[in-house]
Motif scaffolding. Structure first.
Motif, PDB file in Angstrom:
ATOM      1  N   UNK A  24       0.630  -1.219   0.100  1.00  0.00           N
ATOM      2  CA  UNK A  24       0.034  -0.034   0.178  1.00  0.00           C
ATOM      3  C   UNK A  24       0.902   1.199  -0.092  1.00  0.00           C
ATOM      4  N   UNK A  25       0.220   2.309  -0.556  1.00  0.00           N
ATOM      5  CA  UNK A  25       0.931   3.588  -0.366  1.00  0.00           C
ATOM      6  C   UNK A  25       0.467   4.494   0.507  1.00  0.00           C
ATOM      7  N   UNK A  26       1.311   4.990   1.328  1.00  0.00           N
ATOM      8  CA  UNK A  26       0.717   5.797   2.566  1.00  0.00           C
ATOM      9  C   UNK A  26      -0.194   6.999   2.063  1.00  0.00           C
ATOM     10  N   UNK A  27       0.070   7.557   0.917  1.00  0.00           N
ATOM     11  CA  UNK A  27      -0.577   8.869   0.598  1.00  0.00           C
ATOM     12  C   UNK A  27      -0.445   9.085  -0.916  1.00  0.00           C
ATOM     13  N   UNK A  28      -1.298   9.877  -1.686  1.00  0.00           N
ATOM     14  CA  UNK A  28      -1.352  10.114  -3.025  1.00  0.00           C
ATOM     15  C   UNK A  28      -0.303  10.666  -3.389  1.00  0.00           C
ATOM     16  N   UNK A  42      -5.535  17.461   4.632  1.00  0.00           N
ATOM     17  CA  UNK A  42      -5.496  16.338   5.498  1.00  0.00           C
ATOM     18  C   UNK A  42      -5.401  14.895   4.905  1.00  0.00           C
ATOM     19  N   UNK A  43      -4.681  14.161   5.816  1.00  0.00           N
ATOM     20  CA  UNK A  43      -4.197  12.937   5.422  1.00  0.00           C
ATOM     21  C   UNK A  43      -4.725  11.968   6.324  1.00  0.00           C
ATOM     22  N   UNK A  77      -4.404   5.211  -4.272  1.00  0.00           N
ATOM     23  CA  UNK A  77      -5.216   6.394  -4.071  1.00  0.00           C
ATOM     24  C   UNK A  77      -5.802   6.718  -5.465  1.00  0.00           C
ATOM     25  N   UNK A  78      -7.102   6.996  -5.282  1.00  0.00           N
ATOM     26  CA  UNK A  78      -7.574   7.636  -6.399  1.00  0.00           C
ATOM     27  C   UNK A  78      -8.508   9.047  -6.358  1.00  0.00           C
ATOM     28  N   UNK A 108      -3.966   7.833  -8.599  1.00  0.00           N
ATOM     29  CA  UNK A 108      -3.008   8.846  -7.982  1.00  0.00           C
ATOM     30  C   UNK A 108      -1.932   8.218  -7.302  1.00  0.00           C
ATOM     31  N   UNK A 109      -1.586   7.108  -7.851  1.00  0.00           N
ATOM     32  CA  UNK A 109      -0.307   6.425  -7.053  1.00  0.00           C
ATOM     33  C   UNK A 109       0.525   5.994  -8.249  1.00  0.00           C
ATOM     34  N   UNK A 110       1.700   6.209  -7.981  1.00  0.00           N
ATOM     35  CA  UNK A 110       2.803   5.808  -9.249  1.00  0.00           C
ATOM     36  C   UNK A 110       3.271   4.555  -8.398  1.00  0.00           C
TER      37      UNK A 110
END
Length: 170
Positions: A24-28, A42-43, A77-78, A108-110
């Protein structure tokens, strides 16, 4: 295949006790650490707002592992439009939210293992029962990630992904 079979890593030579079936990615991709101090940003583990203008939800791209009952998943993330983000947020803790029609979004995740880039692939975010991450359906294109989602991946491919993520090249 079972995640408990483990594997000998070709990168480090060590035996890894389990084959990871999720990353998993922690953020976009657009989130910057300094945004944490911005009142309009906010995240959380599930949602992200950047400067009150960009809206994201985390979900799972699920890929069947061929010849097994296992599913490999990418936590990604989308981006959603503000109306869709507001609607998804309004129903976030509501039983039955899975009956909502899917929301259009942009990936929105590479995911560095794929070429071309995974940024801005077209998606449909399907909500699921409360407590379950949304399912991300990729537009059925010839992008390698979309092909894998449609056709599945082998145990060997899961190991390749695990090795690349666990031991990224500098």
């Amino acid at each position: 295949m079972s995640a408990k079979n483990g594997f000998i890593c070709t990168c480090c030579g060590e035996h890894h006790a389990e084959v990871p079936l999720n990353f998993s990615s922690p953020a976009p991709a657009y989130w910057l650490p300094e945004m944490g101090g911005d009142a309009k940003s906010v995240l959380t583990a599930d949602q992200c707002v950047i400067q009150g203008e960009s809206f994201f939800v985390q979900g799972l791209i699920e890929i069947p592992v061929i010849g097994t009952d296992d599913v490999f998943s990418w936590g990604v993330w989308v981006s959603l439009s503000r109306p869709n983000f507001d609607r998804a947020s309004e129903l976030w803790e509501t039983a039955g939210r899975e009956s909502e029609p899917p929301y259009f979004g942009w990936l929105s995740t590479e995911l560095f293992l794929y070429s071309p880039s995974t940024i801005n692939l077209k998606t449909r975010l399907h909500t699921r029962p409360v407590g379950t991450r949304p399912f991300i359906e990729l537009e059925p294109t010839d992008h390698p990630l979309a092909v894998e989602q449609r056709t599945g991946i082998t145990r060997e491919r899961v190991q390749q992904i695990a090795e690349a993520v666990l031991h990224p090249k500098s």
